[in-house]
Scaffold this active site. Sequence first.
Site, short mmCIF file in Angstrom:
data_model
loop_
_atom_site.label_atom_id
_atom_site.label_comp_id
_atom_site.label_asym_id
_atom_site.label_seq_id
_atom_site.Cartn_x
_atom_site.Cartn_y
_atom_site.Cartn_z
N THR A 90 33.38 54.61 43.80
CA THR A 90 34.47 54.64 42.66
C THR A 90 35.20 56.13 42.62
OG1 THR A 90 34.98 54.41 40.54
CG2 THR A 90 32.72 54.91 41.16
N ASP A 91 36.30 56.07 42.09
CA ASP A 91 37.00 57.45 41.89
C ASP A 91 36.22 58.09 40.50
OD1 ASP A 91 37.97 55.80 40.07
OD2 ASP A 91 40.18 56.28 40.14
N GLU A 92 35.54 57.37 39.76
CA GLU A 92 34.85 57.86 38.46
C GLU A 92 34.12 59.03 38.88
OE1 GLU A 92 34.07 55.13 35.53
OE2 GLU A 92 35.61 53.70 35.88
N TYR A 120 27.52 54.97 34.12
CA TYR A 120 27.93 54.24 35.40
C TYR A 120 28.43 55.29 36.70
CZ TYR A 120 31.50 51.95 38.50
OH TYR A 120 31.95 51.48 39.73
N LYS A 155 26.53 55.94 40.44
CA LYS A 155 27.48 55.84 41.70
C LYS A 155 27.54 57.39 42.29
CE LYS A 155 29.37 52.74 43.18
NZ LYS A 155 29.05 51.62 43.72
#
Length: 350
Positions: free
Chosen positions: A131-133, A156, A160
């Site tokens: 993810t870009d997060e 989260y 990741k």
Amino acid sequence: MSKNLLITGGAGFIGSHLVQLLVEKYKSYKIINLDCLTYAGNLENLKAVEGASNYFFEKVNLLDVAELERVFDEHNITDVIHLAAESHVDRSISDPLAFVNTNVIGTVNLLNVAKSKWTDLDKHLFYHVSTDEVYGSLDDGGFFTEETPYDPQSPYSASKAASDHFVRAYTNTYGLKTVITNCSNNYGPNQFPEKLIPLCIHNIRNNKPLPVYGKGENIRDWLYVVDHARAIDLIFHEGKVGETYNIGGFNEWKNIDIVKLLCKKMDEKLNRPTGTSEKLITYVKDRAGHDLRYAIDANKIKNELGWEPSLQFEEGISKTIDWYLENETWLNNVTSGNYQKYYSEHYQDR
Ligand code: NAD
Ligand code: DAU
């Protein structure tokens, strides 16, 4: 060349679109979908392919190493595309450990099994979907590129980021061939109605409040889910091993503007007077540690591999609303919990 491709998390939102795409496109591959069917796993998402001769389902948890080994042996797995994860930021705030277990330990279990089963590491690829997060939060300017340093802010995204680091460590330490992609917010059919867009569609349909966190000023970069699946297919087959690719929609929206767009389109589709649904907007307490803005610079995949989003946002949103309105049974089964019976009713005695 034929492959026995293991896709993890294939009963979830993105995974189900990817499985369907690959099962239909690559008839000579065996596609093995491994998923333990958490609340987010829904086999109704895969009705279109469940009878296909090149599709196999394994109800297995990433935390069960013996079962992972059995799946690798029984199907002679040649490659992996790993999507299974706990994916919802709000749940990670109330239960971080579940995210450590699946996203970190589960990923390391899968890496270990792949490394031990693949005797000639050169012949196999482990593709990790992220993810870009992991890059943290942007202010008004700039974009996330593949060189942006990791700065995860939620449990989260921390989980990741940890999984991404383990994947890179397995390449560096053991020579496992890997690719990582970091994608922005997806929307489209099959998304669990806890996420912003399907939650709002569901609530507008049922005249329920639309909870907007804080002032609704946070910005996300939205991509139609099938375009993400197309990008994964392309990178899996043509991407450079060992590389990272960012995937995004070139499509930034403030949350409040998305919610208003959904209200406007649904008023039209449901023949309600203009402005009816906007009255449901309710500003609520902000998400803890809420990232302000995500925006992906997707020029690497665009320039190197020729990928671009195929749908304009308004068209994608329209298709998405239509899908949810036309698939009321899917939504009712999810909200009632009936979808969780699908496995015992359709798969167990096969
Ligand atoms: P999802 O929550 O819809 O689906 C996750 C799937 O993984 C479910 O089918 C679930 O049953 C399965 N799963 C969870 N824990 C498992 C375990 N321990 N063992 C086996 N299976 C397990 O998620 P999604 O939105 O489809 O996201 C898929 C992947 O893409 C995730 O890795 C996520 O981090 C990443 N991603 C998502 C988005 C997005 O906008 N949704 C954007 C970028 C990246
Ligand atoms: O950027 C990629 C990520 O996008 C993925 O890695 C995650 O798996 C995926 O869930 C998504 O994360 P977000 O937190 O951005 O998605 P969500 O739909 O939960 O929220 C989108 C925005 O809307 C976010 O700023 C929070 C806000 N929001 C969300 C919900 C559920 C609300 O204002 N109200 C809500 O009820």
